[in-house]
Design an enzyme around this catalytic site. Sequence first.
Site, PDB file in Angstrom:
ATOM      1  CG  ASP A 188      -0.388   0.063   2.514  1.00 59.12           C
ATOM      2  OD1 ASP A 188       0.847  -0.041   2.609  1.00 59.12           O
ATOM      3  OD2 ASP A 188      -1.129   0.228   3.508  1.00 59.12           O
ATOM      4  CB  SER A 189       4.587   1.701  -0.245  1.00 57.20           C
ATOM      5  OG  SER A 189       4.752   0.511  -0.997  1.00 57.20           O
ATOM      6  CG  ASP A 213       0.277  -4.057   2.129  1.00 55.43           C
ATOM      7  OD1 ASP A 213       0.086  -4.755   3.142  1.00 55.43           O
ATOM      8  OD2 ASP A 213       1.106  -3.115   2.089  1.00 55.43           O
ATOM      9  CE  LYS A 258       3.148  -5.635   3.930  1.00 57.14           C
ATOM     10  NZ  LYS A 258       2.577  -4.563   4.796  1.00 57.14           N
ATOM     11  CD  GLU A 287       0.666  -1.217   8.006  1.00 57.58           C
ATOM     12  OE1 GLU A 287       0.374  -0.413   8.915  1.00 57.58           O
ATOM     13  OE2 GLU A 287       1.090  -0.858   6.891  1.00 57.58           O
ATOM     14  CD  GLU A 299       8.012  -0.037   7.607  1.00 59.04           C
ATOM     15  OE1 GLU A 299       7.091  -0.776   7.213  1.00 59.04           O
ATOM     16  OE2 GLU A 299       8.220   1.110   7.161  1.00 59.04           O
TER      17      GLU A 299
END
Length: 285
Positions: A64-65, A103, A133, A135, A202
Amino acid sequence: MSTLPRSQAQKSASAESPREHRTTTRSLSAHKRRGERFSMLTAYDYPFARIFDEVGIDVLLVGDSLGNVVQGIDNTLRVTLDEMVYHTRMVARAVRRALVVGDMPFGSYQVSPEDAVRSALRLVKEGGAHAVKLEGGVGVAGTIGRIVGAEIPVMGHVGLTPQAIHRMGGYRVQGRGEAERARVRDDAHAVQEAGAFAVVLEGMPADLACEITQGLRIPTIGIGAGVDCDGQVLVMHDMLGLSDGFAPGFVKQYASLGPLVAQAARSFAEDVANAKFPGPEHSYR
Ligand code: KIV
């Protein structure tokens, strides 16, 4: 587009590649057991995904960057599930060997585990992702369990979690000080116990990432987390020199494509202005 036929390009890439087989969640575990490091890069479209796959990058993350490096927004919060599905589909179409991880964007898994399973299913069914993925740690363990229960492999992501930018008060290194360290460690273990097959670490001190990596059965993938993780990931625009502005200190730039692209565009504009393009060789008779 490459002028090499796809089959030939694949053959030459696999001849040079140290790993010729498809990456799976199982093969990543085997890498950890054997002490072999593996690589992950972000990718958002077909041409870059094809190149990364052909040279043997093990995992392609449709991150999602996207919000930062493709959409030009200063955080990841506005990226939508529809956008992630669209970009995941382009990447999945290019890949023959790498594991494709989609993501889960902010808002696609926080409301309820049912909603999270629905979002993950879209990334797999419509996007072609092999895994997703998300978070978070202790707080999302139940959600990870539900997605894994729907037969979708989950990669966790702990430490500096960009979707929590407002809670963290900016992109800050996490896990400094004993209480913080314990929190990040607990998050990583919670993700493993919930059934994740790997976890991104991270933005944390290298010695904490080392301790977590040694304490987990599942592989860790570091970004700004030192050399002792089982794998490493970089955002492709950062490592290719395509990002504008600030690059974090953990980024190693392997190429400087920005100036190259600028030079090519300048040359094209000059040729057009001076009637040097198209020449006879670029014109139909
Ligand atoms: O979105 C992303 O690119 C990521 C990586 C930085 C791990 O989550």
